[in-house]
Design a protein around this motif. Structure first.
Motif, short mmCIF file in Angstrom:
data_model
loop_
_atom_site.label_atom_id
_atom_site.label_comp_id
_atom_site.label_asym_id
_atom_site.label_seq_id
_atom_site.Cartn_x
_atom_site.Cartn_y
_atom_site.Cartn_z
N LYS A 112 7.66 -5.89 4.32
CA LYS A 112 6.73 -5.81 5.44
C LYS A 112 7.30 -6.51 6.68
O LYS A 112 7.10 -6.05 7.80
CB LYS A 112 5.40 -6.44 5.04
CG LYS A 112 4.65 -5.64 3.98
CD LYS A 112 3.47 -6.41 3.42
CE LYS A 112 2.76 -5.61 2.33
NZ LYS A 112 1.69 -6.39 1.67
N LEU A 116 7.97 -4.93 10.42
CA LEU A 116 7.48 -5.53 11.66
C LEU A 116 8.62 -5.85 12.61
O LEU A 116 8.46 -5.77 13.83
CB LEU A 116 6.68 -6.80 11.35
CG LEU A 116 5.33 -6.59 10.67
CD1 LEU A 116 4.73 -7.94 10.26
CD2 LEU A 116 4.37 -5.86 11.62
N TRP A 220 -3.86 -7.12 13.12
CA TRP A 220 -4.29 -5.96 12.33
C TRP A 220 -3.64 -5.99 10.95
O TRP A 220 -4.29 -5.70 9.94
CB TRP A 220 -3.92 -4.68 13.08
CG TRP A 220 -4.35 -3.43 12.37
CD1 TRP A 220 -5.59 -2.85 12.37
CD2 TRP A 220 -3.52 -2.59 11.56
NE1 TRP A 220 -5.59 -1.71 11.61
CE2 TRP A 220 -4.34 -1.52 11.10
CE3 TRP A 220 -2.19 -2.63 11.17
CZ2 TRP A 220 -3.84 -0.51 10.27
CZ3 TRP A 220 -1.70 -1.63 10.35
CH2 TRP A 220 -2.52 -0.59 9.91
N CYS A 221 -2.34 -6.32 10.91
CA CYS A 221 -1.65 -6.39 9.62
C CYS A 221 -2.24 -7.49 8.73
O CYS A 221 -2.40 -7.30 7.52
CB CYS A 221 -0.16 -6.66 9.85
SG CYS A 221 0.75 -5.25 10.55
N ARG A 224 -5.36 -6.37 7.11
CA ARG A 224 -5.12 -5.44 5.99
C ARG A 224 -4.46 -6.12 4.80
O ARG A 224 -4.82 -5.87 3.65
CB ARG A 224 -4.25 -4.26 6.46
CG ARG A 224 -4.97 -3.27 7.36
CD ARG A 224 -4.04 -2.13 7.75
NE ARG A 224 -3.55 -1.43 6.58
CZ ARG A 224 -4.18 -0.42 5.98
NH1 ARG A 224 -5.36 -0.01 6.44
NH2 ARG A 224 -3.66 0.18 4.93
N TRP A 225 -3.47 -6.97 5.08
CA TRP A 225 -2.68 -7.57 3.99
C TRP A 225 -3.26 -8.88 3.48
O TRP A 225 -3.06 -9.22 2.31
CB TRP A 225 -1.24 -7.81 4.46
CG TRP A 225 -0.52 -6.57 4.90
CD1 TRP A 225 -0.81 -5.28 4.53
CD2 TRP A 225 0.59 -6.48 5.79
NE1 TRP A 225 0.04 -4.40 5.14
CE2 TRP A 225 0.93 -5.11 5.91
CE3 TRP A 225 1.35 -7.43 6.49
CZ2 TRP A 225 1.98 -4.67 6.71
CZ3 TRP A 225 2.40 -7.00 7.28
CH2 TRP A 225 2.70 -5.63 7.39
#
Length: 271
Positions: A112, A116, A220-221, A224-225
């Protein structure tokens, strides 16, 4: 990440004081000084494109003291991160585990972070170059330290400190606290992205836009994560590329990444 319960009036007041004190000790104070530095730069006769700023300035001309001061700066800079983690800690609930600052998913976090790095790092470099070309971004000297044996370790530590400071406080801490205050997710994401942009305002308008976008994507990540670790790794990698890759970029594109050399005036012959 799970929602936190909304607190009563007294608890909300205490939480606002806690947020204000931590921000005043760390990124909030830096954001205020950064905005003031931008305002001051705009009032000078020079345009932003003709001005410069240093991200890792030398603390002392003598090598030993310079290294000592640089290491101390990194250590003291991480105290705010330790304070944020301590404030997040609850009986029976590890702050590291709650915000995902651990090594439970090393391969997933690295993957991830690499994603990014591509999504944020490459466009950020292009945005900086565009800002320099338009004259709305100051010249950022990312690694002005002398090319000595200690330079690379110090720059690596500086990149790690930046990643931990910004992601633990902007994302891990503020997301938890503002969610407890009843804020909506997008309100939190946009607000913390705005604070991140203000934190980098001293660099000019290009980095303001770039860091706001970075804050939105990272927020936002995290939503979600539910993990800060990929964000810390990605942020550190972006800064490592900027700090250590800067001399190469300056050599290849001196007009963009380094100030153009001032021509030496030709002496007028004495009649």
């Amino acid at each position: 990440m799970p929602d936190r319960p909304v607190l009563d009036r007294a608890a909300r007041t205490r939480l606002w004081w806690e947020i204000g004190i931590l921000l005043a000790l760390s990124v909030g104070r830096s954001a205020l000084y950064s905005v003031l530095a931008l305002v001051q730069a705009l009032t000078r006769e020079q345009s932003l494109g003709d001005q410069s700023t240093a991200l890792n300035p030398s603390a002392d001309a003598q090598a030993f003291w310079d290294v000592l001061y640089q290491f101390l700066a990194v250590g003291f800079g991480l105290v705010a991160v330790a304070l944020a983690l301590w404030l997040l800690w609850e009986p029976g609930s590890s702050a590291f585990r709650r915000i995902g600052l651990d090594f439970r998913h090393p391969l997933g976090d690295l993957g991830k972070a690499a994603l990014l790095l591509v999504v944020i790092g490459v466009p950020g470099l292009a945005l900086y170059a565009g800002g320099r070309a338009l004259g709305i971004t100051v010249q950022v000297d990312a690694s002005p330290l002398d090319p000595s044996w200690f330079t690379v370790p110090l720059l690596l530590l500086a990149a790690l400190r930046a990643g931990l400071t910004e992601e633990v406080i902007f994302i891990g801490y503020l997301f938890d606290r503002l969610r407890r205050l009843g804020w909506g997710w997008w309100t939190i994401i946009l607000s913390t992205a705005g604070l991140r942009a203000a934190y980098h305002a001293y660099q000019g308008f290009g980095p303001i836009i770039g860091n706001f976008a970075m804050g939105v994507v990272f927020g936002w990540c995290y939503r979600r994560w539910g993990r800060v670790m990929p964000l810390v790794i990605a942020h550190a990698l972006i800064d490592i590329v900027a700090f250590i890759g800067y001399p190469l970029a300056a050599a290849l594109w001196p007009g963009v990444f380094a100030p153009a050399p001032t021509p030496t005036p030709t002496p007028t012959p004495t009649p």
